[in-house]
Write a protein that holds these residues in place. Sequence first.
Motif, PDB file in Angstrom:
ATOM      1  N   ALA A  51       0.834  -1.212   0.000  1.00 32.86           N
ATOM      2  CA  ALA A  51       0.000   0.000   0.000  1.00 32.86           C
ATOM      3  C   ALA A  51       0.869   1.262   0.000  1.00 32.86           C
ATOM      4  CB  ALA A  51      -0.928   0.000   1.208  1.00 32.86           C
ATOM      5  N   LEU A  52       2.009   1.226   0.661  1.00 31.55           N
ATOM      6  CA  LEU A  52       2.932   2.362   0.674  1.00 31.55           C
ATOM      7  C   LEU A  52       3.494   2.607  -0.717  1.00 31.55           C
ATOM      8  CD1 LEU A  52       4.621   4.523   2.134  1.00 31.55           C
ATOM      9  CD2 LEU A  52       6.260   2.722   2.695  1.00 31.55           C
ATOM     10  N   VAL A  53       3.874   1.554  -1.405  1.00 32.08           N
ATOM     11  CA  VAL A  53       4.438   1.677  -2.748  1.00 32.08           C
ATOM     12  C   VAL A  53       3.394   2.220  -3.720  1.00 32.08           C
ATOM     13  CG1 VAL A  53       5.492   0.414  -4.671  1.00 32.08           C
ATOM     14  CG2 VAL A  53       6.087  -0.181  -2.312  1.00 32.08           C
ATOM     15  N   ILE A  54       2.196   1.679  -3.682  1.00 24.12           N
ATOM     16  CA  ILE A  54       1.134   2.106  -4.594  1.00 24.12           C
ATOM     17  C   ILE A  54       0.750   3.563  -4.346  1.00 24.12           C
ATOM     18  CG2 ILE A  54      -1.294   1.743  -5.191  1.00 24.12           C
ATOM     19  CD1 ILE A  54      -0.768  -1.270  -4.704  1.00 24.12           C
ATOM     20  N   ALA A  55       0.587   3.939  -3.082  1.00 28.33           N
ATOM     21  CA  ALA A  55       0.204   5.322  -2.759  1.00 28.33           C
ATOM     22  C   ALA A  55       1.303   6.303  -3.163  1.00 28.33           C
ATOM     23  CB  ALA A  55      -0.103   5.444  -1.271  1.00 28.33           C
ATOM     24  N   THR A  56       2.553   5.941  -2.936  1.00 28.25           N
ATOM     25  CA  THR A  56       3.663   6.819  -3.327  1.00 28.25           C
ATOM     26  C   THR A  56       3.687   6.998  -4.834  1.00 28.25           C
ATOM     27  OG1 THR A  56       4.948   6.081  -1.419  1.00 28.25           O
ATOM     28  CG2 THR A  56       6.154   7.162  -3.188  1.00 28.25           C
ATOM     29  N   ASP A  57       3.517   5.910  -5.567  1.00 26.70           N
ATOM     30  CA  ASP A  57       3.521   5.968  -7.028  1.00 26.70           C
ATOM     31  C   ASP A  57       2.402   6.874  -7.542  1.00 26.70           C
ATOM     32  OD1 ASP A  57       4.489   5.203  -9.610  1.00 26.70           O
ATOM     33  OD2 ASP A  57       2.754   3.864  -9.790  1.00 26.70           O
ATOM     34  N   ARG A  95       5.548   5.703  15.471  1.00 24.57           N
ATOM     35  CA  ARG A  95       6.357   6.473  14.526  1.00 24.57           C
ATOM     36  C   ARG A  95       6.672   5.571  13.346  1.00 24.57           C
ATOM     37  NH1 ARG A  95      12.445   7.951  14.881  1.00 24.57           N
ATOM     38  NH2 ARG A  95      12.584   9.454  13.204  1.00 24.57           N
ATOM     39  N   HIS A  96       6.349   6.037  12.144  1.00 18.56           N
ATOM     40  CA  HIS A  96       6.589   5.287  10.915  1.00 18.56           C
ATOM     41  C   HIS A  96       7.669   6.015  10.129  1.00 18.56           C
ATOM     42  CE1 HIS A  96       3.006   2.794  11.580  1.00 18.56           C
ATOM     43  NE2 HIS A  96       2.577   3.888  12.194  1.00 18.56           N
ATOM     44  N   LEU A 124       1.925   9.034  14.217  1.00 11.38           N
ATOM     45  CA  LEU A 124       0.475   8.883  14.131  1.00 11.38           C
ATOM     46  C   LEU A 124      -0.082   8.274  15.402  1.00 11.38           C
ATOM     47  CD1 LEU A 124       0.316   7.376  10.557  1.00 11.38           C
ATOM     48  CD2 LEU A 124      -0.335   9.675  11.205  1.00 11.38           C
ATOM     49  N   LEU A 125      -1.245   8.730  15.787  1.00 11.92           N
ATOM     50  CA  LEU A 125      -1.932   8.110  16.907  1.00 11.92           C
ATOM     51  C   LEU A 125      -2.649   6.843  16.462  1.00 11.92           C
ATOM     52  CD1 LEU A 125      -3.410  11.284  18.625  1.00 11.92           C
ATOM     53  CD2 LEU A 125      -1.400   9.967  19.295  1.00 11.92           C
ATOM     54  N   ASP A 126      -3.171   6.861  15.242  1.00 10.01           N
ATOM     55  CA  ASP A 126      -3.886   5.720  14.685  1.00 10.01           C
ATOM     56  C   ASP A 126      -3.077   5.184  13.505  1.00 10.01           C
ATOM     57  OD1 ASP A 126      -5.766   3.840  13.996  1.00 10.01           O
ATOM     58  OD2 ASP A 126      -7.117   5.270  13.026  1.00 10.01           O
ATOM     59  N   ALA A 127      -2.658   3.944  13.545  1.00  7.19           N
ATOM     60  CA  ALA A 127      -1.771   3.375  12.531  1.00  7.19           C
ATOM     61  C   ALA A 127      -2.492   2.913  11.271  1.00  7.19           C
ATOM     62  CB  ALA A 127      -0.993   2.207  13.129  1.00  7.19           C
ATOM     63  N   GLU A 128      -3.813   3.062  11.196  1.00  7.45           N
ATOM     64  CA  GLU A 128      -4.553   2.598  10.022  1.00  7.45           C
ATOM     65  C   GLU A 128      -4.151   3.341   8.747  1.00  7.45           C
ATOM     66  OE1 GLU A 128      -8.782   2.396  10.402  1.00  7.45           O
ATOM     67  OE2 GLU A 128      -8.646   1.494  12.390  1.00  7.45           O
ATOM     68  N   GLU A 129      -3.889   4.623   8.850  1.00  3.20           N
ATOM     69  CA  GLU A 129      -3.538   5.441   7.691  1.00  3.20           C
ATOM     70  C   GLU A 129      -2.025   5.643   7.567  1.00  3.20           C
ATOM     71  OE1 GLU A 129      -5.429   6.997   5.201  1.00  3.20           O
ATOM     72  OE2 GLU A 129      -6.941   5.589   5.903  1.00  3.20           O
ATOM     73  N   ALA A 130      -1.236   4.804   8.174  1.00  2.00           N
ATOM     74  CA  ALA A 130       0.212   4.999   8.207  1.00  2.00           C
ATOM     75  C   ALA A 130       0.833   4.986   6.820  1.00  2.00           C
ATOM     76  CB  ALA A 130       0.867   3.942   9.084  1.00  2.00           C
ATOM     77  N   ASP A 131       0.441   4.017   5.994  1.00  2.00           N
ATOM     78  CA  ASP A 131       1.036   3.926   4.658  1.00  2.00           C
ATOM     79  C   ASP A 131       0.701   5.157   3.826  1.00  2.00           C
ATOM     80  OD1 ASP A 131       2.185   1.489   5.245  1.00  2.00           O
ATOM     81  OD2 ASP A 131       0.472   0.347   4.484  1.00  2.00           O
ATOM     82  N   ALA A 135       3.398   7.869   2.548  1.00  2.00           N
ATOM     83  CA  ALA A 135       3.483   8.078   1.099  1.00  2.00           C
ATOM     84  C   ALA A 135       3.349   9.565   0.764  1.00  2.00           C
ATOM     85  CB  ALA A 135       2.403   7.273   0.391  1.00  2.00           C
ATOM     86  N   GLU A 136       2.482  10.272   1.473  1.00  2.00           N
ATOM     87  CA  GLU A 136       2.334  11.707   1.246  1.00  2.00           C
ATOM     88  C   GLU A 136       3.606  12.452   1.609  1.00  2.00           C
ATOM     89  OE1 GLU A 136      -1.147  13.130   3.242  1.00  2.00           O
ATOM     90  OE2 GLU A 136      -2.501  12.134   1.827  1.00  2.00           O
ATOM     91  N   ARG A 137       4.255  12.055   2.691  1.00  2.00           N
ATOM     92  CA  ARG A 137       5.522  12.686   3.071  1.00  2.00           C
ATOM     93  C   ARG A 137       6.590  12.448   2.011  1.00  2.00           C
ATOM     94  NH1 ARG A 137       6.618  14.216   8.597  1.00  2.00           N
ATOM     95  NH2 ARG A 137       4.649  15.131   9.217  1.00  2.00           N
ATOM     96  N   ILE A 138       6.676  11.219   1.509  1.00  2.00           N
ATOM     97  CA  ILE A 138       7.661  10.889   0.482  1.00  2.00           C
ATOM     98  C   ILE A 138       7.385  11.693  -0.786  1.00  2.00           C
ATOM     99  CG2 ILE A 138       8.508   9.058  -1.034  1.00  2.00           C
ATOM    100  CD1 ILE A 138       7.951   7.099   1.314  1.00  2.00           C
ATOM    101  N   ALA A 139       6.135  11.702  -1.228  1.00  2.00           N
ATOM    102  CA  ALA A 139       5.766  12.419  -2.451  1.00  2.00           C
ATOM    103  C   ALA A 139       5.986  13.926  -2.308  1.00  2.00           C
ATOM    104  CB  ALA A 139       4.316  12.125  -2.815  1.00  2.00           C
TER     105      ALA A 139
END
Length: 162
Positions: A51-57, A95-96, A124-131, A135-139
């Motif tokens: 999910a991290l790879v796809i979102a970053t792409d 922390r991710h 993040l407080l909630d790890a559900e949206e971590a990826d 990905a937003e930080r990377i992009a």
Amino acid sequence: MVRRVFRLAFIVLAALPLMAFRMPDSGEAREKLLYDVRGAFVTARPDVPRALVIATDMLVDEAIRATVRATMLPRTIIAVRIDRASHMPLLIGSRHEATVTVQAISVSSGEPIAEGTFKTSVFLLDAEEADRQLAERIADRIAGEFRLDGPRRPTIANALFP
């Protein structure tokens, strides 16, 4: 009298290094590192969440498609490799972190012309949206480095200082 001469000599000696300092022209150094990015692909090791790879792409591609250059620049494709992704549970939240390598490849010759590595992290407080958040930080980092347009995510600095 001796004290005045000493002060004057001290001021002159302190000013000499500052007189040799010269700021480069604002556009001179920056334009050399600018590229016309035509596309990107994101890869990762098998242990990195898909999910991290796809979102970053998707986010990097979105920024590339939104960018229009007014001047001719060297055309490149960027290869983004997520070398490592990890998370550390904390007392409250987690922390991710990701280590990313970006390589600019010339469209005309196929040769790599620039490469860089960076680390980014998100708390993040909630790890559900971590990826997605990572990905937003990377992009955002890639878009900032290559001066790509596209929707910018709001930051606390933008909220405090509009």
